[in-house]
Design an enzyme around this catalytic site. Sequence first.
Site, PDB file in Angstrom:
ATOM      1  N   HIS A  60       0.832  -1.198   0.000  1.00  0.00           N
ATOM      2  CA  HIS A  60       0.000   0.000   0.000  1.00  0.00           C
ATOM      3  C   HIS A  60       0.869   1.252   0.000  1.00  0.00           C
ATOM      4  O   HIS A  60       2.093   1.208   0.237  1.00  0.00           O
ATOM      5  CB  HIS A  60      -0.897   0.009   1.240  1.00  0.00           C
ATOM      6  CG  HIS A  60      -0.121  -0.087   2.514  1.00  0.00           C
ATOM      7  ND1 HIS A  60       0.579   0.977   3.058  1.00  0.00           N
ATOM      8  CD2 HIS A  60       0.106  -1.139   3.350  1.00  0.00           C
ATOM      9  CE1 HIS A  60       1.173   0.594   4.167  1.00  0.00           C
ATOM     10  NE2 HIS A  60       0.915  -0.686   4.368  1.00  0.00           N
ATOM     11  N   ASP A 335       4.094  -4.477   3.667  1.00  0.00           N
ATOM     12  CA  ASP A 335       5.532  -4.718   3.748  1.00  0.00           C
ATOM     13  C   ASP A 335       5.820  -6.091   4.343  1.00  0.00           C
ATOM     14  O   ASP A 335       6.761  -6.777   3.938  1.00  0.00           O
ATOM     15  CB  ASP A 335       6.231  -3.624   4.552  1.00  0.00           C
ATOM     16  CG  ASP A 335       5.537  -3.292   5.875  1.00  0.00           C
ATOM     17  OD1 ASP A 335       4.585  -4.004   6.267  1.00  0.00           O
ATOM     18  OD2 ASP A 335       5.948  -2.313   6.524  1.00  0.00           O
TER      19      ASP A 335
END
Length: 398
Positions: A60, A335
């Site tokens: 994102h 991540d």
Amino acid sequence: MRSWWAPLSVLSTAGLGSTFWWQKKADPVQTDLDSCKDPPSSEQSSSQYELKLVQVLFRHGARTPLKSIPDVLEAQWVPDLLEVPNHTNIDYVVTDLQGGPRPNALVEDNYRSKKLSGGTYPGQLTTVGMQQLYDLGVRLRKRYIQDVAFLTPSFSNKEVYIRSTNIIRTIESAKCLVAGLYQQKQTDVVSILTEEAEREILYPNYHGCKQLKLRSGYRWAESSTLPDIASDLQSIQSALGVQPEQHLDFILIRDDMVARETHGLPCPAVLHSWRARVEQRAVDMIYHIYDPANRVNLQLCVGPLLHTFLNNMEMNVQNNALIKDRKLFLYSAHDTTLMPCLMALGVFDMRWPPYAADITLELYQHRKTNQHYVKVSYVGQDQKIPGCSDVYCPLGGV
């Protein structure tokens, strides 16, 4: 010869079928790929290869921090930081994987239970983050629509599959990427598919996989107690004036620090001199948590997701009617998804993935031999998978 997924042999279909209760065991896939020939050099003309399928796993965009560093200068996370640019708006709907109502979002509910200084919630996609994903979409547009006429210029659900974790920032990131990729041109309402938290495969699922929780859940707490990390943590807490009883680790510090820097918000002066060490120690922590030397840990973290990538490619090779027209798979994640994937592929560079980072898998077919190859890129840079002699790595092989 080793194939592109040779480093992931432990993540094979058979292994996954017996390990994960939410994954059905797939039937063995038979192909007529000739895996006994060396792949052509990447220096040869790309016209030798026909692009067949693209899969993009991406993080994102920039967001508000998940938690502010306690006892230090508070940044003001005001609602103006979350304004939506008009060019990122598209007509879209969020559903479950079967097209039904969107599942309950327990993670998002937790974010909404507290507020940051300034009035916004933790973990929310900001205007900067929206633009980052729009820019990623523009990069993909140049590659797959303008440079090579692979995708049609207008969005179609038959051609593009989009899946996101059931969290607002990843859903909005997917929406912004599609807006950049298709410049708001669409023949269909964009469908973004999500899954309930316990069955999610787009991040290491400590709640949905008991084996993962038992084997490595404790490593999160343990990572802060490793001698070098613990010593540095004590030093930076003292420098920041954070009381010892406050829960603080380098991943949390990095998260708040990078969020502030990205949005031009004030950061404690101490962090400027500590910045490189914070980055290093945060990566050291995550490396300990995922423990890539332990193949089973990676299998539990991202095995189902990598199995999905492989299955999509195998179905394309077989010309499976279910995805006959599908050319692009988009997966909006985190991540903590990208890092174990990079580790499993053997190309983790010991750096934290930036906002909007992407891992792209391209499936090619050689025009003369008909053999299929996979090319992996990370943030737009081709990656040579260990065991493969070229960036074009055979899909089949032993």
